[in-house]
Design a protein around this motif. Structure first.
Motif, PDB file in Angstrom:
ATOM      1  N   ASP A 193       0.602  -1.114  -0.203  1.00 15.85           N
ATOM      2  CA  ASP A 193       0.092  -0.004  -0.077  1.00 15.85           C
ATOM      3  C   ASP A 193       0.695   1.292   0.143  1.00 15.85           C
ATOM      4  N   ILE A 194       0.928   2.018  -1.041  1.00 14.11           N
ATOM      5  CA  ILE A 194       1.528   3.124  -1.281  1.00 14.11           C
ATOM      6  C   ILE A 194       1.009   4.270  -0.230  1.00 14.11           C
ATOM      7  N   ILE A 195      -0.187   4.375  -0.158  1.00 15.37           N
ATOM      8  CA  ILE A 195      -0.722   5.453   0.405  1.00 15.37           C
ATOM      9  C   ILE A 195      -0.526   5.448   2.014  1.00 15.37           C
ATOM     10  N   LYS A 196      -0.344   4.098   2.509  1.00 13.47           N
ATOM     11  CA  LYS A 196      -0.010   3.732   3.824  1.00 13.47           C
ATOM     12  C   LYS A 196       1.339   4.184   3.928  1.00 13.47           C
ATOM     13  N   PHE A 197       2.268   3.837   3.238  1.00 16.42           N
ATOM     14  CA  PHE A 197       3.725   4.261   3.378  1.00 16.42           C
ATOM     15  C   PHE A 197       3.551   5.927   3.423  1.00 16.42           C
ATOM     16  N   LEU A 198       3.066   6.590   2.467  1.00 16.61           N
ATOM     17  CA  LEU A 198       3.211   8.055   2.314  1.00 16.61           C
ATOM     18  C   LEU A 198       2.484   8.474   3.771  1.00 16.61           C
ATOM     19  N   LYS A 199       1.639   7.890   4.360  1.00 15.17           N
ATOM     20  CA  LYS A 199       1.074   8.419   5.505  1.00 15.17           C
ATOM     21  C   LYS A 199       2.046   8.314   6.889  1.00 15.17           C
ATOM     22  N   GLY A 200       3.183   7.760   6.384  1.00 16.54           N
ATOM     23  CA  GLY A 200       4.274   7.192   7.341  1.00 16.54           C
ATOM     24  C   GLY A 200       3.625   6.019   8.343  1.00 16.54           C
ATOM     25  N   GLU A 201       2.905   5.318   7.607  1.00 12.53           N
ATOM     26  CA  GLU A 201       2.483   4.115   8.544  1.00 12.53           C
ATOM     27  C   GLU A 201       2.806   2.682   8.076  1.00 12.53           C
ATOM     28  N   MET A 227      13.438  10.046   3.039  1.00 12.81           N
ATOM     29  CA  MET A 227      12.158   9.801   2.653  1.00 12.81           C
ATOM     30  C   MET A 227      11.158  10.515   3.925  1.00 12.81           C
ATOM     31  N   LYS A 228      11.650  10.087   5.095  1.00 16.73           N
ATOM     32  CA  LYS A 228      10.783  10.479   6.194  1.00 16.73           C
ATOM     33  C   LYS A 228      10.754  12.042   6.430  1.00 16.73           C
ATOM     34  N   ALA A 229      11.709  12.767   5.888  1.00 14.27           N
ATOM     35  CA  ALA A 229      11.647  14.241   5.945  1.00 14.27           C
ATOM     36  C   ALA A 229      10.492  14.802   5.159  1.00 14.27           C
ATOM     37  N   ASN A 230      10.146  13.990   4.147  1.00 15.43           N
ATOM     38  CA  ASN A 230       9.159  14.433   3.431  1.00 15.43           C
ATOM     39  C   ASN A 230       7.698  13.949   3.902  1.00 15.43           C
ATOM     40  N   THR A 244       3.669  14.619   2.611  1.00 18.97           N
ATOM     41  CA  THR A 244       2.527  13.703   2.328  1.00 18.97           C
ATOM     42  C   THR A 244       1.428  13.561   3.249  1.00 18.97           C
ATOM     43  N   LYS A 245       1.779  13.539   4.600  1.00 17.42           N
ATOM     44  CA  LYS A 245       0.846  13.637   5.523  1.00 17.42           C
ATOM     45  C   LYS A 245      -0.113  14.490   5.457  1.00 17.42           C
ATOM     46  N   ALA A 246       0.195  15.897   5.154  1.00 18.10           N
ATOM     47  CA  ALA A 246      -0.709  16.855   4.879  1.00 18.10           C
ATOM     48  C   ALA A 246      -1.747  16.846   3.767  1.00 18.10           C
ATOM     49  N   LEU A 254      -3.552  11.601  -1.989  1.00 21.64           N
ATOM     50  CA  LEU A 254      -2.814  10.455  -2.330  1.00 21.64           C
ATOM     51  C   LEU A 254      -3.261   9.527  -2.982  1.00 21.64           C
ATOM     52  N   LYS A 255      -4.308   9.043  -3.237  1.00 17.96           N
ATOM     53  CA  LYS A 255      -4.832   8.290  -4.056  1.00 17.96           C
ATOM     54  C   LYS A 255      -4.624   8.688  -5.695  1.00 17.96           C
TER      55      LYS A 255
END
Length: 131
Positions: A85-93, A106-109, A113-115, A121-122
């Motif tokens: 799940d790309i979206i889950k990753f982009l949410k930091g989860e 990537m964590k810095a970004n 993506t969380k905002a 995100l989809k």
């Protein structure tokens, strides 16, 4: 008084003719109140706008080649192959599965993506899978 009124009308007419005609076939992108393209676009198109703009993804990712991070094509292939799940990753989860060595970068970004909204995100995910 008549001169001022006439001058005002002339200036107003020039101001109204300021918009140039666009070339035939040019795609029109409608912008919403937040400065983002309106949702009448295909998700892949909105995702591309986000990828190249607000998401700042192009700072590290290119479509076909590795830059700082993996290429978009590599990301799409690995996420498809592993049914992740790309979206889950982009949410930091989610866990990094493409290039864990670049995870700290990537964590810095994730602040960006969380905002993002779920729709954004989809759309970003749809763009990645379309490449």
């Amino acid at each position: 008084m008549k001169k001022i009124l006439l001058l005002s009308l002339v200036l107003l007419s020039f101001a109204c003719k300021n918009k140039e005609a666009e070339p035939f076939g040019k795609q029109e992108i409608t912008i919403d109140s937040e400065g983002m393209p309106a949702s009448n676009q295909k998700p892949e198109e909105l995702g591309e706008v986000i990828f190249n703009g607000k998401g700042n993804c192009t700072a590290c990712h290119k479509v076909e080649t590795k830059l700082i991070g993996p290429s978009v094509q590599e990301i799409a292939k690995i996420y498809k192959d592993k049914n992740s799940d790309i979206i889950k990753f982009l949410k930091g989860e989610g866990e990094p599965i493409v290039d864990p060595s670049q995870y700290e970068v990537m964590k810095a970004n994730f602040a960006i993506t969380k905002a993002m909204s779920d729709e954004e995100l989809k759309a970003l995910e749809a763009y990645i899978y379309s490449r």
